[in-house]
Design a protein around this motif. Structure first.
Motif, short mmCIF file in Angstrom:
data_model
loop_
_atom_site.label_atom_id
_atom_site.label_comp_id
_atom_site.label_asym_id
_atom_site.label_seq_id
_atom_site.Cartn_x
_atom_site.Cartn_y
_atom_site.Cartn_z
N VAL A 161 0.82 -1.21 0.00
CA VAL A 161 0.00 0.00 0.00
C VAL A 161 0.86 1.26 0.00
N HIS A 162 2.03 1.20 0.63
CA HIS A 162 2.90 2.38 0.68
C HIS A 162 3.40 2.74 -0.72
N GLU A 163 3.74 1.74 -1.52
CA GLU A 163 4.17 2.02 -2.88
C GLU A 163 3.00 2.55 -3.72
N ALA A 164 1.81 2.04 -3.46
CA ALA A 164 0.63 2.52 -4.17
C ALA A 164 0.37 3.99 -3.84
N ILE A 165 0.45 4.32 -2.57
CA ILE A 165 0.24 5.72 -2.14
C ILE A 165 1.29 6.63 -2.77
N ALA A 166 2.55 6.19 -2.77
CA ALA A 166 3.63 7.00 -3.34
C ALA A 166 3.40 7.23 -4.83
N HIS A 167 2.98 6.17 -5.54
CA HIS A 167 2.73 6.31 -6.98
C HIS A 167 1.60 7.31 -7.25
N ILE A 168 0.51 7.18 -6.50
CA ILE A 168 -0.64 8.06 -6.72
C ILE A 168 -0.29 9.51 -6.41
N ASN A 169 0.41 9.73 -5.31
CA ASN A 169 0.77 11.11 -4.95
C ASN A 169 1.77 11.71 -5.94
N ASP A 170 2.53 10.86 -6.62
CA ASP A 170 3.52 11.34 -7.58
C ASP A 170 2.91 11.54 -8.97
N HIS A 171 1.99 10.67 -9.37
CA HIS A 171 1.47 10.69 -10.74
C HIS A 171 0.00 11.10 -10.85
N GLY A 172 -0.73 11.06 -9.75
CA GLY A 172 -2.15 11.38 -9.81
C GLY A 172 -2.41 12.86 -9.96
N SER A 173 -3.67 13.21 -10.12
CA SER A 173 -4.05 14.61 -10.32
C SER A 173 -4.84 15.18 -9.15
#
Length: 449
Positions: free
Chosen positions: A337-349
């Motif tokens: 989940v930590h990697e998912a959160i990091a990806h979303i905060n980096d690439h999401g809008s």
């Protein structure tokens, strides 16, 4: 700057001032008049929409207009038009967001402070393709006591003009100034209006990333909106298979051209090893979705390539920063989940993101740490909508961190002012060794505005 553009902005400002004294009953009467005029002039509206669709179809054939924008243009379907009309009634039945007392404090025995909700003033709304925005935003603006200037995309020029004319004609039979709703047609009009911060209080863009960025970079007026809708769904290792499949398929296929449709799918690596992801991917592929996958995902789907062929492709880094607005989904595996959160905060809008899991602490962590206007647990991102939230309709979705965030309905179209009631009080009489402030809460119930 043209005199006509300035005149439009000035008349909108005067209308917004007059709107401050219009009662909720009068606003509702105006909305019901709009509903009646829309129904009575349905054929006129449909003829204008058919003209726009014919011209737009030619642009699609030439590759100058996307098919997703073309789909948003059509309001001739009876169910869509009926939804537009019923939306007016929904807004009419909503509580008046203005004149609410949100704070009442006794500063002294004869000195009281009240914080009261008031309209923002004059809205400038710029949008693409969706003619129903003319009705939705006009009615939301009027219900919240605001005036609005509208600018739609050229692909809906005739429909927008007729809808605005119908609304203005309806207002001519009400207590609301006709100038409370106005429309402009050219890009030059917008450039001029973006300079008129003297008259316009808030810009609400609804459209592409390039449109929103252009507006943000060319005005001093506050901008309420979002540039992208890069929404993600994360499938946790403790996700229920049935829930995950239902949610992801809905989030991607219910309306791929919407800003709240899923564009990125993050899958816990354990789902690849167990074969669960193959079941989920098959459901997406059968629904016609093209999957753009990182290497681990490609390897997991190797057995499906013979059947689905070109629907399974290798992802590029850019795919995870793209709002496809189409039947395309970027897919990546993550270790936790930590990697998912990091990806979303980096690439999401910062629009809307979802976690599918049966693990409550993990869901709470995701919803706490993901930086988005909407964070969902076991629910499709397609619920990110003002109507579905019970707002009646929405002006748009905001990823801002001030004033309003997420789907913006009536509450996002009001601000507040402080009213102080005194009895000849002067600040110089208060302080050390003098009068002291009471700062005690008082009941606002008997205060009439």
């Amino acid at each position: 700057m043209s005199d006509s553009t300035t005149a439009i902005a000035r008349s909108a400002r005067l209308a917004s001032v007059a709107m401050q004294s219009v009662t909720n009953e009068q606003k509702n009467e105006a909305l019901l008049a709009i509903k009646k005029f829309l129904i009575d002039r349905r054929q006129e509206i449909f003829e204008a929409n058919e003209k726009d669709k014919k011209l737009a179809q030619e642009q699609v054939a030439l590759g100058k207009l996307s098919s997703s924008l073309f789909k948003r243009l059509d309001i001739c379907q009876s169910d869509k038009f009926d939804t537009i009309v019923s939306g007016v009634s929904d807004i009419c039945h909503l509580p008046d967001p203005t004149k609410r007392i949100t704070l009442a404090t006794k500063l002294d025995n004869d000195l009281s402070l009240y914080r009261v909700s008031v309209p923002v003033g004059v809205l400038l709304t710029i949008f693409e393709a969706r003619p129903e925005v003319v009705v939705n935003i006009s009615c939301l603006a009027l219900k919240s006591g605001n005036a609005v200037i509208l600018k739609g995309g050229k692909e809906a020029l005739h429909t927008n003009a007729v809808l605005a004319k119908v609304i203005q004609d309806a207002l001519s039979h009400s207590s609301v100034p006709r100038e409370a709703v106005q429309i402009v047609e050219t890009r030059e009009d917008i450039d001029a209006l973006l300079d008129l911060d003297r008259y316009i209080d808030l810009v609400v863009p609804r459209g592409s990333n390039s449109l929103v960025k252009y507006i943000q970079n060319h005005t001093r007026i506050p901008v309420l909106g979002h540039a992208d809708g890069i929404c993600s769904v994360f499938i946790d290792e403790e996700a229920d298979m049935n829930k995950a499949t239902r949610i992801v398929v809905d989030a991607k296929t219910n309306y791929p051209a919407a800003c709240n449709s899923a564009e990125t799918l993050l899958v816990h690596a354990s789902w690849l090893a167990s074969g669960k992801f193959t079941v989920l991917a098959t459901a997406l592929l059968k629904a016609g979705i093209q999957l753009r996958c990182n290497p681990d995902i490609l390897a997991a789907l190797d057995g499906l390539k013979a059947e689905f062929g070109a629907q399974i492709q290798a992802a590029t880094p850019e795919d995870f920063d793209t709002e496809f607005l189409d039947t395309i989904l970027a897919v990546k595996s993550v270790k936790d989940v930590h990697e998912a959160i990091a990806h979303i905060n980096d690439h999401g809008s910062k629009h809307t993101d979802c976690i599918v899991t049966e693990n409550k602490p993990r869901a709470e962590l995701f919803m706490t740490q993901v930086d988005a206007a909407g964070c969902y647990w076991n629910a499709s991102t397609r619920f990110a909508d003002g109507f579905r939230y019970g707002f009646g309709a929405e002006v748009g979705v905001s990823t801002n961190k001030t004033h309003a965030r997420g789907p913006v309905g009536l509450e996002g179209l009001v601000i507040y002012k402080y009213r102080v009631h005194g009895n000849g009080n002067v600040a110089g009489e208060y302080g050390t060794g003098q009068k002291q402030y009471l700062h005690t809460p008082i009941s606002p119930e008997n205060y009439e505005i």
